[in-house]
Design a protein around this motif. Structure first.
Motif, PDB file in Angstrom:
ATOM      1  N   THR A   9      66.828   8.046 104.443  1.00  0.00           N
ATOM      2  CA  THR A   9      67.925   8.059 103.469  1.00  0.00           C
ATOM      3  C   THR A   9      68.319   9.485 103.091  1.00  0.00           C
ATOM      4  O   THR A   9      69.507   9.812 103.093  1.00  0.00           O
ATOM      5  CB  THR A   9      67.595   7.199 102.241  1.00  0.00           C
ATOM      6  N   VAL A  16      70.967  12.654  91.023  1.00  0.00           N
ATOM      7  CA  VAL A  16      70.438  11.838  89.928  1.00  0.00           C
ATOM      8  C   VAL A  16      69.501  10.783  90.513  1.00  0.00           C
ATOM      9  O   VAL A  16      69.939   9.719  90.931  1.00  0.00           O
ATOM     10  CB  VAL A  16      71.569  11.174  89.107  1.00  0.00           C
ATOM     11  N   ASN A  17      68.238  11.086  90.566  1.00  0.00           N
ATOM     12  CA  ASN A  17      67.153  10.265  91.141  1.00  0.00           C
ATOM     13  C   ASN A  17      66.127  11.278  91.649  1.00  0.00           C
ATOM     14  O   ASN A  17      66.488  12.244  92.324  1.00  0.00           O
ATOM     15  CB  ASN A  17      67.667   9.412  92.317  1.00  0.00           C
ATOM     16  N   ARG A  18      64.877  11.096  91.295  1.00  0.00           N
ATOM     17  CA  ARG A  18      63.842  11.960  91.859  1.00  0.00           C
ATOM     18  C   ARG A  18      62.663  11.137  92.353  1.00  0.00           C
ATOM     19  O   ARG A  18      61.509  11.484  92.145  1.00  0.00           O
ATOM     20  CB  ARG A  18      63.395  13.036  90.853  1.00  0.00           C
ATOM     21  N   SER A  19      62.949  10.025  93.039  1.00  0.00           N
ATOM     22  CA  SER A  19      61.852   9.230  93.599  1.00  0.00           C
ATOM     23  C   SER A  19      61.279   9.970  94.802  1.00  0.00           C
ATOM     24  O   SER A  19      61.937  10.827  95.394  1.00  0.00           O
ATOM     25  CB  SER A  19      62.363   7.857  94.023  1.00  0.00           C
ATOM     26  N   ASP A  29      66.095  13.242  86.622  1.00  0.00           N
ATOM     27  CA  ASP A  29      65.559  11.886  86.489  1.00  0.00           C
ATOM     28  C   ASP A  29      65.525  11.513  85.015  1.00  0.00           C
ATOM     29  O   ASP A  29      66.043  12.257  84.182  1.00  0.00           O
ATOM     30  CB  ASP A  29      64.209  11.724  87.217  1.00  0.00           C
ATOM     31  N   VAL A  30      64.960  10.339  84.707  1.00  0.00           N
ATOM     32  CA  VAL A  30      65.001   9.891  83.306  1.00  0.00           C
ATOM     33  C   VAL A  30      64.283  10.867  82.375  1.00  0.00           C
ATOM     34  O   VAL A  30      64.614  10.944  81.201  1.00  0.00           O
ATOM     35  CB  VAL A  30      64.374   8.492  83.092  1.00  0.00           C
ATOM     36  N   GLY A  72      71.588   7.865  92.606  1.00  0.00           N
ATOM     37  CA  GLY A  72      70.721   6.830  93.185  1.00  0.00           C
ATOM     38  C   GLY A  72      69.969   6.101  92.089  1.00  0.00           C
ATOM     39  O   GLY A  72      68.763   5.946  92.159  1.00  0.00           O
ATOM     40  N   VAL A  73      70.711   5.680  91.059  1.00  0.00           N
ATOM     41  CA  VAL A  73      70.058   5.000  89.935  1.00  0.00           C
ATOM     42  C   VAL A  73      70.028   3.493  90.200  1.00  0.00           C
ATOM     43  O   VAL A  73      71.072   2.883  90.392  1.00  0.00           O
ATOM     44  CB  VAL A  73      70.776   5.313  88.600  1.00  0.00           C
ATOM     45  N   PRO A  74      68.827   2.916  90.249  1.00  0.00           N
ATOM     46  CA  PRO A  74      68.726   1.483  90.585  1.00  0.00           C
ATOM     47  C   PRO A  74      68.984   0.604  89.364  1.00  0.00           C
ATOM     48  O   PRO A  74      68.087  -0.091  88.900  1.00  0.00           O
ATOM     49  CB  PRO A  74      67.282   1.348  91.079  1.00  0.00           C
ATOM     50  N   TYR A 122      74.151   1.306  84.907  1.00  0.00           N
ATOM     51  CA  TYR A 122      74.291   2.764  84.859  1.00  0.00           C
ATOM     52  C   TYR A 122      75.628   3.204  85.464  1.00  0.00           C
ATOM     53  O   TYR A 122      76.051   2.695  86.494  1.00  0.00           O
ATOM     54  CB  TYR A 122      73.143   3.438  85.622  1.00  0.00           C
ATOM     55  N   PHE A 158      73.924   6.581  96.697  1.00  0.00           N
ATOM     56  CA  PHE A 158      73.054   5.884  97.655  1.00  0.00           C
ATOM     57  C   PHE A 158      72.341   4.686  97.049  1.00  0.00           C
ATOM     58  O   PHE A 158      71.637   3.956  97.737  1.00  0.00           O
ATOM     59  CB  PHE A 158      72.056   6.849  98.324  1.00  0.00           C
ATOM     60  N   SER A 159      72.494   4.482  95.729  1.00  0.00           N
ATOM     61  CA  SER A 159      71.876   3.308  95.105  1.00  0.00           C
ATOM     62  C   SER A 159      72.534   2.041  95.636  1.00  0.00           C
ATOM     63  O   SER A 159      73.710   2.056  96.003  1.00  0.00           O
ATOM     64  CB  SER A 159      72.058   3.381  93.591  1.00  0.00           C
ATOM     65  N   SER A 160      71.781   0.947  95.656  1.00  0.00           N
ATOM     66  CA  SER A 160      72.421  -0.308  96.065  1.00  0.00           C
ATOM     67  C   SER A 160      73.304  -0.835  94.934  1.00  0.00           C
ATOM     68  O   SER A 160      74.110  -1.742  95.152  1.00  0.00           O
ATOM     69  CB  SER A 160      71.367  -1.328  96.490  1.00  0.00           C
ATOM     70  N   THR A 181      75.626   4.353 101.280  1.00  0.00           N
ATOM     71  CA  THR A 181      75.150   5.149 102.420  1.00  0.00           C
ATOM     72  C   THR A 181      74.372   4.338 103.459  1.00  0.00           C
ATOM     73  O   THR A 181      73.965   4.870 104.483  1.00  0.00           O
ATOM     74  CB  THR A 181      74.231   6.288 101.922  1.00  0.00           C
ATOM     75  N   THR A 185      72.192   5.326 106.981  1.00  0.00           N
ATOM     76  CA  THR A 185      70.724   5.281 106.983  1.00  0.00           C
ATOM     77  C   THR A 185      70.216   4.555 108.225  1.00  0.00           C
ATOM     78  O   THR A 185      69.264   5.011 108.875  1.00  0.00           O
ATOM     79  CB  THR A 185      70.199   4.579 105.713  1.00  0.00           C
TER      80      THR A 185
HETATM   81  P1  NAD Z   1      63.070   4.423  92.069  1.00  0.00           P
HETATM   82  O1  NAD Z   1      63.086   3.381  91.011  1.00  0.00           O
HETATM   83  O2  NAD Z   1      61.813   4.808  92.725  1.00  0.00           O
HETATM   84  O3  NAD Z   1      63.678   5.786  91.460  1.00  0.00           O
HETATM   85  C1  NAD Z   1      64.774   5.805  90.589  1.00  0.00           C
HETATM   86  C2  NAD Z   1      65.031   7.231  90.123  1.00  0.00           C
HETATM   87  O4  NAD Z   1      66.202   7.257  89.313  1.00  0.00           O
HETATM   88  C3  NAD Z   1      63.894   7.817  89.301  1.00  0.00           C
HETATM   89  O5  NAD Z   1      63.745   9.181  89.625  1.00  0.00           O
HETATM   90  C4  NAD Z   1      64.425   7.650  87.869  1.00  0.00           C
HETATM   91  O6  NAD Z   1      63.874   8.577  86.971  1.00  0.00           O
HETATM   92  C5  NAD Z   1      65.898   7.892  88.077  1.00  0.00           C
HETATM   93  N1  NAD Z   1      66.718   7.312  87.019  1.00  0.00           N
HETATM   94  C6  NAD Z   1      66.758   6.017  86.634  1.00  0.00           C
HETATM   95  N2  NAD Z   1      67.629   5.868  85.615  1.00  0.00           N
HETATM   96  C7  NAD Z   1      68.181   7.080  85.375  1.00  0.00           C
HETATM   97  C8  NAD Z   1      69.124   7.565  84.449  1.00  0.00           C
HETATM   98  N3  NAD Z   1      69.714   6.756  83.569  1.00  0.00           N
HETATM   99  N4  NAD Z   1      69.436   8.876  84.455  1.00  0.00           N
HETATM  100  C9  NAD Z   1      68.829   9.707  85.341  1.00  0.00           C
HETATM  101  N5  NAD Z   1      67.930   9.300  86.241  1.00  0.00           N
HETATM  102  C10 NAD Z   1      67.601   8.009  86.263  1.00  0.00           C
HETATM  103  O7  NAD Z   1      64.157   3.960  93.144  1.00  0.00           O
HETATM  104  P2  NAD Z   1      64.425   4.441  94.665  1.00  0.00           P
HETATM  105  O8  NAD Z   1      63.423   3.870  95.595  1.00  0.00           O
HETATM  106  O9  NAD Z   1      64.670   5.912  94.694  1.00  0.00           O
HETATM  107  O10 NAD Z   1      65.778   3.705  94.936  1.00  0.00           O
HETATM  108  C11 NAD Z   1      66.929   4.003  94.173  1.00  0.00           C
HETATM  109  C12 NAD Z   1      68.114   3.240  94.671  1.00  0.00           C
HETATM  110  O11 NAD Z   1      68.428   3.672  95.975  1.00  0.00           O
HETATM  111  C13 NAD Z   1      67.902   1.736  94.770  1.00  0.00           C
HETATM  112  O12 NAD Z   1      69.101   1.086  94.404  1.00  0.00           O
HETATM  113  C14 NAD Z   1      67.610   1.516  96.210  1.00  0.00           C
HETATM  114  O13 NAD Z   1      67.972   0.231  96.631  1.00  0.00           O
HETATM  115  C15 NAD Z   1      68.479   2.563  96.831  1.00  0.00           C
HETATM  116  N6  NAD Z   1      68.035   2.982  98.143  1.00  0.00           N
HETATM  117  C16 NAD Z   1      69.004   3.083  99.051  1.00  0.00           C
HETATM  118  C17 NAD Z   1      68.711   3.462 100.323  1.00  0.00           C
HETATM  119  C18 NAD Z   1      69.832   3.607 101.270  1.00  0.00           C
HETATM  120  O14 NAD Z   1      69.614   3.797 102.465  1.00  0.00           O
HETATM  121  N7  NAD Z   1      71.072   3.570 100.817  1.00  0.00           N
HETATM  122  C19 NAD Z   1      67.392   3.727 100.687  1.00  0.00           C
HETATM  123  C20 NAD Z   1      66.398   3.656  99.735  1.00  0.00           C
HETATM  124  C21 NAD Z   1      66.760   3.282  98.456  1.00  0.00           C
END
Ligand code: NAD
Length: 315
Positions: free
Chosen positions: A150, A182-185, A207-208, A251-253, A257, A273-275, A294, A298
């Motif tokens: 991704t 916006v996402n640090r997973s 991230d949050v 990428g906020v799940p 949001y 890239f979030s679903s 995205t 991917t």
């Molecule tokens: P995760 O839950 O592990 O991580 C979410 C991240 O977002 C964390 O860093 C969290 O702190 C941050 N976050 C959440 N709410 C927030 C806010 N209000 N403000 C700022 N930051 C915030 O999720 P993940 O595994 O990283 O997946 C995220 C999304 O990406 C999901 O929707 C998943 O389906 C999607 N995803 C898409 C693909 C792709 O190929 N498109 C691949 C993997 C994951």
């Protein structure tokens, strides 16, 4: 309408890889007459994972690969199933649909997948190479390291959108660009911030909890990115970082949001890239280029990684 910019779909971008991928599959006919085999393991009942599996199957078959979905109803048997696929010479690539246990056991299972078959690029060796900006597996620089799908897809999207400037030397092509992620997973956000910073960008990783800055320092003096804490998360800090950002990636799940449209610099590139949808439709009045999802890119990266693994194995 009078929208100044354009929406670009990931299906359009992924098409640019079809030719390259098909040609490589064709060239492998000697050792894989029926096409390389990708095995996906599904051990949860997440409808999103199943949908992704269906897409992967379709894409695979349309490009000359074979795809086999192996459902493992009993989670505790997944490890054995992966080991069996690791040993099986007929299997070229393996992927697992996470979450399975939804805890640290998932990270363990991820490492059970053999490095040589890890199409998603989640093996520790690949991660460490990525974080350290090491691009090859061997000293002779013949075997390229694999990048997580991704984050790699987002890089390829930025290349397609010409945010990467190919007049600059390779490895510095984001020099001068500011990006917000916006996402640090561990799966997407952190590796993505590292990749962009390693390519020369200033990256605000959000991230949050807090905001961090990833850069290679003044004049790109470092070989790999360094990380600096900028403080606890707040809307003000997010607004500050976004004010002159050329690229905003979300990428906020969460279904509720939305990245605040008023924080986006006029003419910025916006990618989600979030679903879930993370930008309001009004993003189109601000963004020069908007990529709403995205996933298709991917999958192309997954298949490209698989071909690279086969190539590495042959070497
Ligand atoms: P995760 O839950 O592990 O991580 C979410 C991240 O977002 C964390 O860093 C969290 O702190 C941050 N976050 C959440 N709410 C927030 C806010 N209000 N403000 C700022 N930051 C915030 O999720 P993940 O595994 O990283 O997946 C995220 C999304 O990406 C999901 O929707 C998943 O389906 C999607 N995803 C898409 C693909 C792709 O190929 N498109 C691949 C993997 C994951």
């Amino acid at each position: 309408s009078l929208k100044p910019g354009r929406t670009i779909l990931s299906s359009t971008i992924s098409k640019t890889y079809v030719e390259e991928i098909k040609n490589k599959v064709e060239a492998l006919k000697g050792i894989r007459p029926d096409g390389p085999l990708l095995v996906g393991f599904l051990a949860n009942d997440d409808p999103a994972a199943e949908m992704y599996a269906n897409w992967t199957a379709k894409t695979c078959e349309s490009m000359g690969f074979r795809y086999e979905l192996r459902t493992v109803p009993e989670k505790d048997f997944l490890e054995e199933a992966i080991i069996e696929a690791n040993r099986d010479d007929a299997v070229d690539g393996i992927m697992v649909y996470f979450p399975v246990f939804g805890n640290a056991q998932d990270q363990y299972l991820q490492q059970v997948v053999s490095r040589e078959k890890d199409v998603e690029g989640l093996n520790h060796v690949y991660y460490q190479n990525m974080y350290h900006n090491v691009r090859y597996l061997d000293d002779k620089q013949q075997q390229k390291s694999i990048l997580p799908c991704t984050p790699l897809a987002v890089v390829k999207i930025l290349e397609y959108l010409k945010v990467y400037n190919n007049l600059l030397p390779e490895g510095n092509r984001l020099y001068g660009k500011k990006c917000v992620v916006v996402n640090r997973s561990e799966i997407v956000g952190r590796p993505l911030a590292a990749l962009l910073a390693n390519d020369g960008a200033i990256v605000y990783s959000v991230d949050v909890n807090n905001v961090q800055k990833f850069t290679r320092g003044e004049g790109l003096k470092f070989k790999k990115h360094h990380v600096e804490d900028l403080g606890a998360y707040s809307n003000e800090l997010l607004q500050q970082c976004s004010a002159d950002a050329d690229v905003i990636i979300t990428g906020v799940p969460s279904e509720t949001y939305r990245f605040p449209t008023e924080f986006i610099k006029e003419g910025a590139v916006c990618i989600n890239f979030s679903s879930s949808k993370n930008f309001d439709d009004e993003v189109k009045t601000k963004a020069s280029l908007y990529v709403p999802s995205t996933g298709k890119v991917t999958i192309s990266m997954l298949l490209r990684n698989m071909l690279r693994l086969i190539d590495n194995r042959q070497k």
